[in-house]
Design a protein around this motif. Structure first.
Motif, PDB file in Angstrom:
ATOM      1  N   LEU A  99       0.978  -1.207   0.153  1.00  0.00           N
ATOM      2  CA  LEU A  99       0.150  -0.024  -0.154  1.00  0.00           C
ATOM      3  C   LEU A  99       0.719   1.198   0.023  1.00  0.00           C
ATOM      4  O   LEU A  99       1.577   1.399   1.040  1.00  0.00           O
ATOM      5  CB  LEU A  99      -0.672  -0.226   1.125  1.00  0.00           C
ATOM      6  CG  LEU A  99      -2.227  -0.827   1.453  1.00  0.00           C
ATOM      7  CD1 LEU A  99      -2.174  -1.490   2.982  1.00  0.00           C
ATOM      8  CD2 LEU A  99      -3.224  -0.761   0.384  1.00  0.00           C
ATOM      9  N   GLU A 100       0.572   2.424  -0.617  1.00  0.00           N
ATOM     10  CA  GLU A 100       1.414   3.365  -0.859  1.00  0.00           C
ATOM     11  C   GLU A 100       0.474   4.527   0.213  1.00  0.00           C
ATOM     12  O   GLU A 100      -0.843   4.221   0.507  1.00  0.00           O
ATOM     13  CB  GLU A 100       0.739   4.446  -2.117  1.00  0.00           C
ATOM     14  CG  GLU A 100       1.664   5.774  -1.961  1.00  0.00           C
ATOM     15  CD  GLU A 100       1.136   5.954  -3.798  1.00  0.00           C
ATOM     16  OE1 GLU A 100       0.799   7.619  -3.460  1.00  0.00           O
ATOM     17  OE2 GLU A 100       1.768   5.709  -4.476  1.00  0.00           O
ATOM     18  N   VAL A 101       1.419   4.873   1.442  1.00  0.00           N
ATOM     19  CA  VAL A 101       0.619   5.780   2.991  1.00  0.00           C
ATOM     20  C   VAL A 101       1.026   6.801   2.287  1.00  0.00           C
ATOM     21  O   VAL A 101       2.233   7.808   1.859  1.00  0.00           O
ATOM     22  CB  VAL A 101       2.366   5.367   3.914  1.00  0.00           C
ATOM     23  CG1 VAL A 101       0.892   5.852   4.842  1.00  0.00           C
ATOM     24  CG2 VAL A 101       1.555   3.430   3.897  1.00  0.00           C
ATOM     25  N   HIS A 102      -0.022   7.788   2.382  1.00  0.00           N
ATOM     26  CA  HIS A 102       0.376   8.622   2.650  1.00  0.00           C
ATOM     27  C   HIS A 102      -0.464   9.704   4.278  1.00  0.00           C
ATOM     28  O   HIS A 102      -1.301   9.015   4.814  1.00  0.00           O
ATOM     29  CB  HIS A 102      -0.603  10.080   1.844  1.00  0.00           C
ATOM     30  CG  HIS A 102      -0.753   9.467   0.555  1.00  0.00           C
ATOM     31  ND1 HIS A 102      -1.089  10.592  -0.664  1.00  0.00           N
ATOM     32  CD2 HIS A 102       0.053   8.693   0.123  1.00  0.00           C
ATOM     33  CE1 HIS A 102      -0.089  10.304  -1.721  1.00  0.00           C
ATOM     34  NE2 HIS A 102       0.085   9.282  -1.314  1.00  0.00           N
ATOM     35  N   SER A 103       0.643  10.904   4.759  1.00  0.00           N
ATOM     36  CA  SER A 103      -0.254  11.408   5.921  1.00  0.00           C
ATOM     37  C   SER A 103      -1.246  11.375   5.890  1.00  0.00           C
ATOM     38  O   SER A 103      -1.944  12.350   5.002  1.00  0.00           O
ATOM     39  CB  SER A 103       1.350  11.922   7.093  1.00  0.00           C
ATOM     40  OG  SER A 103       0.845  13.240   5.828  1.00  0.00           O
ATOM     41  N   ALA A 153       3.182  16.195   8.478  1.00  0.00           N
ATOM     42  CA  ALA A 153       3.097  15.998   7.567  1.00  0.00           C
ATOM     43  C   ALA A 153       4.264  15.312   6.376  1.00  0.00           C
ATOM     44  O   ALA A 153       3.658  13.852   5.648  1.00  0.00           O
ATOM     45  CB  ALA A 153       2.797  17.188   6.254  1.00  0.00           C
ATOM     46  N   VAL A 154       5.548  15.379   6.339  1.00  0.00           N
ATOM     47  CA  VAL A 154       6.690  14.711   6.226  1.00  0.00           C
ATOM     48  C   VAL A 154       7.776  13.852   7.024  1.00  0.00           C
ATOM     49  O   VAL A 154       8.401  14.247   7.148  1.00  0.00           O
ATOM     50  CB  VAL A 154       7.430  15.725   4.951  1.00  0.00           C
ATOM     51  CG1 VAL A 154       8.584  15.903   4.428  1.00  0.00           C
ATOM     52  CG2 VAL A 154       6.830  17.046   4.737  1.00  0.00           C
ATOM     53  N   GLY A 160       2.798  11.159   0.769  1.00  0.00           N
ATOM     54  CA  GLY A 160       1.976  12.740   0.421  1.00  0.00           C
ATOM     55  C   GLY A 160       1.207  12.751   1.978  1.00  0.00           C
ATOM     56  O   GLY A 160       1.521  12.457   2.909  1.00  0.00           O
ATOM     57  N   THR A 161       0.293  13.858   1.758  1.00  0.00           N
ATOM     58  CA  THR A 161      -0.690  13.943   2.586  1.00  0.00           C
ATOM     59  C   THR A 161      -1.780  14.742   2.817  1.00  0.00           C
ATOM     60  O   THR A 161      -1.676  15.412   1.529  1.00  0.00           O
ATOM     61  CB  THR A 161       0.589  15.096   3.876  1.00  0.00           C
ATOM     62  OG1 THR A 161      -0.127  15.132   5.601  1.00  0.00           O
ATOM     63  CG2 THR A 161       0.391  16.813   3.640  1.00  0.00           C
ATOM     64  N   GLU A 162      -2.590  14.864   3.372  1.00  0.00           N
ATOM     65  CA  GLU A 162      -3.961  15.675   4.049  1.00  0.00           C
ATOM     66  C   GLU A 162      -4.292  16.583   4.735  1.00  0.00           C
ATOM     67  O   GLU A 162      -4.128  15.822   5.806  1.00  0.00           O
ATOM     68  CB  GLU A 162      -5.184  14.311   3.458  1.00  0.00           C
ATOM     69  CG  GLU A 162      -4.670  13.365   2.100  1.00  0.00           C
ATOM     70  CD  GLU A 162      -5.753  12.445   2.260  1.00  0.00           C
ATOM     71  OE1 GLU A 162      -6.660  13.318   2.486  1.00  0.00           O
ATOM     72  OE2 GLU A 162      -5.771  12.005   1.230  1.00  0.00           O
ATOM     73  N   LEU A 282      -2.851  17.318  -0.408  1.00  0.00           N
ATOM     74  CA  LEU A 282      -3.602  17.568  -0.502  1.00  0.00           C
ATOM     75  C   LEU A 282      -4.857  18.316   0.618  1.00  0.00           C
ATOM     76  O   LEU A 282      -3.770  18.244   1.649  1.00  0.00           O
ATOM     77  CB  LEU A 282      -4.625  16.640  -0.808  1.00  0.00           C
ATOM     78  CG  LEU A 282      -4.393  15.629  -1.921  1.00  0.00           C
ATOM     79  CD1 LEU A 282      -5.603  14.356  -1.929  1.00  0.00           C
ATOM     80  CD2 LEU A 282      -4.292  16.929  -2.888  1.00  0.00           C
ATOM     81  N   LEU A 283      -5.585  19.285   0.592  1.00  0.00           N
ATOM     82  CA  LEU A 283      -6.450  20.199   1.981  1.00  0.00           C
ATOM     83  C   LEU A 283      -7.863  19.269   1.852  1.00  0.00           C
ATOM     84  O   LEU A 283      -8.943  19.183   0.894  1.00  0.00           O
ATOM     85  CB  LEU A 283      -6.421  21.903   1.221  1.00  0.00           C
ATOM     86  CG  LEU A 283      -5.273  22.230   2.338  1.00  0.00           C
ATOM     87  CD1 LEU A 283      -3.992  21.846   1.333  1.00  0.00           C
ATOM     88  CD2 LEU A 283      -5.683  23.912   2.035  1.00  0.00           C
TER      89      LEU A 283
END
Length: 395
Positions: A99-103, A153-154, A160-162, A282-283
């Motif tokens: 899975l690709e993980v975004h924060s 976020a990083v 990536g991040t939301e 993303l917001l």
């Protein structure tokens, strides 16, 4: 349509099967909390527990002490609900499952901050403080939120991040034992009850040509017939103008819009500076700029020129997608197209419609959404997840 599900670290850590069952939903991506507010969460499949109580807003990784040295406002470490590098541990397990993980970063929503530093909170026209809602106009609070955005976020392993709650929070709040629904405030009443009258906001109103003391009186007078049930307070922005007056309403909105835009610009810039190339930002956003809450009110054209896209609340219907999609089409003519992610609650017990998810996603796509977010894999029952799995296979 690319889909991602929200997950907490405690859904994953301590459960060797978590990565497998989440990947088994058919999703390529997860959005994993790295900074989150207080909550009480069900974990219906975890081998060690069924309820996790996050006692206060916290970062779910070790705080970078050098970054915060000498700062009065700084993030709180999590307790035993997310010890150590909970985000990093969960991120690794999810990545190992393919899975690709975004924060997932919650910013201007922090009850402990408001309790320990009451001067940071939004203050309404009656002098009541909202400890869950940091006032984003205050320089020290803004600096704290921008720094937190970059750090949370990083995280290592995140692609990536939301960013959630990157704007004004107000009266409405999913608070424990919340008992504020006795009077139907409507859209306009919520706005008036969310206006802040701290020293910085008073100065801001003055800069817009308003007398802040007179404005507070005007707000209280406008709300009085609402409290008595003699006057409705709905009708969108026209309702605000009716209650407060067009001039006063426009001036308050100009102040608040400028503050929110500045914070969003600074936070996104800080994340981009800290992030590697290709890191997606993303917001969580609502296309009506005067709205408050987790999905911060934004101007669609501004936010899509700033970030890589938005996550739009769609549990009550996908109509909020349209203003972003229209701006996204214009953006795509010159640069890379924006992400317009329709966010659906898939927990039946929380008002979600997992068994109608296929139809809801099709409707969102017809309105211009190009991605989907599912709230929330860790909270959903097995039956809800079965429905999600079937819907994802139909994408």
């Amino acid at each position: 349509m690319k889909a991602s599900a929200f997950v907490y670290p405690w859904d994953v850590n301590g459960d060797p099967a978590a990565g497998e069952w989440i990947a088994g939903l058919g999703l390529p991506q997860v959005t994993l909390a790295s900074a989150y507010h207080s909550t009480r969460a069900l974990t219906p499949r975890h081998p060690r527990h069924r309820v996790v109580t996050a006692e206060h807003a916290a970062v779910l990784y070790p705080v970078e002490s050098e970054r915060w040295a000498g700062r009065e406002l700084r993030p709180y470490a999590a307790g035993d609900w997310a010890p150590g590098d909970a985000f990093g541990e969960a991120c690794a397990a999810l990545a190992n499952a393919g899975l690709e993980v975004h924060s997932w970063v919650v910013l201007a929503h922090n009850s402990r901050l408001g309790a320990e530093h009451p001067g940071t909170s939004v203050v309404n026209a009656y002098g009541d403080r909202y400890p869950w809602a940091p006032c984003i106009a205050q320089p020290a609070t803004r600096a704290y939120l921008v720094e937190l955005a970059a750090e949370a976020a990083v995280r290592p392993g995140a692609r990536g991040t939301e960013l959630e709650s990157l704007g004004w929070y107000g009266l409405a709040h999913l608070h424990a034992h919340d008992k504020t629904g006795g009077v139907g405030l409507g859209d306009a009443g919520q706005y008036l009850m969310s206006l802040c009258f701290c020293a910085d906001c008073r100065e801001g109103y003055a800069g817009q040509g308003l007398d802040p003391d007179a404005l507070a009186v005007r707000v209280r007078e406008a709300l009085e017939p609402v409290w008595r049930g003699e006057s409705p307070s709905d009708g969108g922005w026209a309702g605000v103008e009716k209650l407060l007056g067009e001039t006063e309403a426009a001036a308050t909105r100009a102040w608040r819009d400028s503050v929110a835009r500045g914070l969003q610009e600074d936070a996104v810039a800080a994340v981009r500076e800290a992030a590697p190339e290709g890191f997606q930002v993303l917001l969580h956003a609502d296309p009506v700029s005067y709205h408050c809450g987790a999905n911060a009110g934004v101007d669609p054209a501004h936010v899509l020129a700033l970030a890589d896209g938005v996550v739009v609340p769609c549990t009550g219907g996908a109509g909020l997608v349209t203003p972003f999609a229209e701006q996204g089409v214009e953006r795509a003519q010159g640069v890379q197209g924006a992400v317009i992610a329709a966010n659906f609650t898939v927990v039946s017990g929380m008002g979600g419609r997992p068994h109608a998810l296929g139809d809801d996603m099709a409707r969102a796509r017809a309105l211009g959404a190009n991605e989907v977010r599912l709230y929330h894999a860790g909270l959903a029952s097995d039956g809800d997840l079965d429905a999600v799995r079937r819907a994802i296979r139909g994408l």
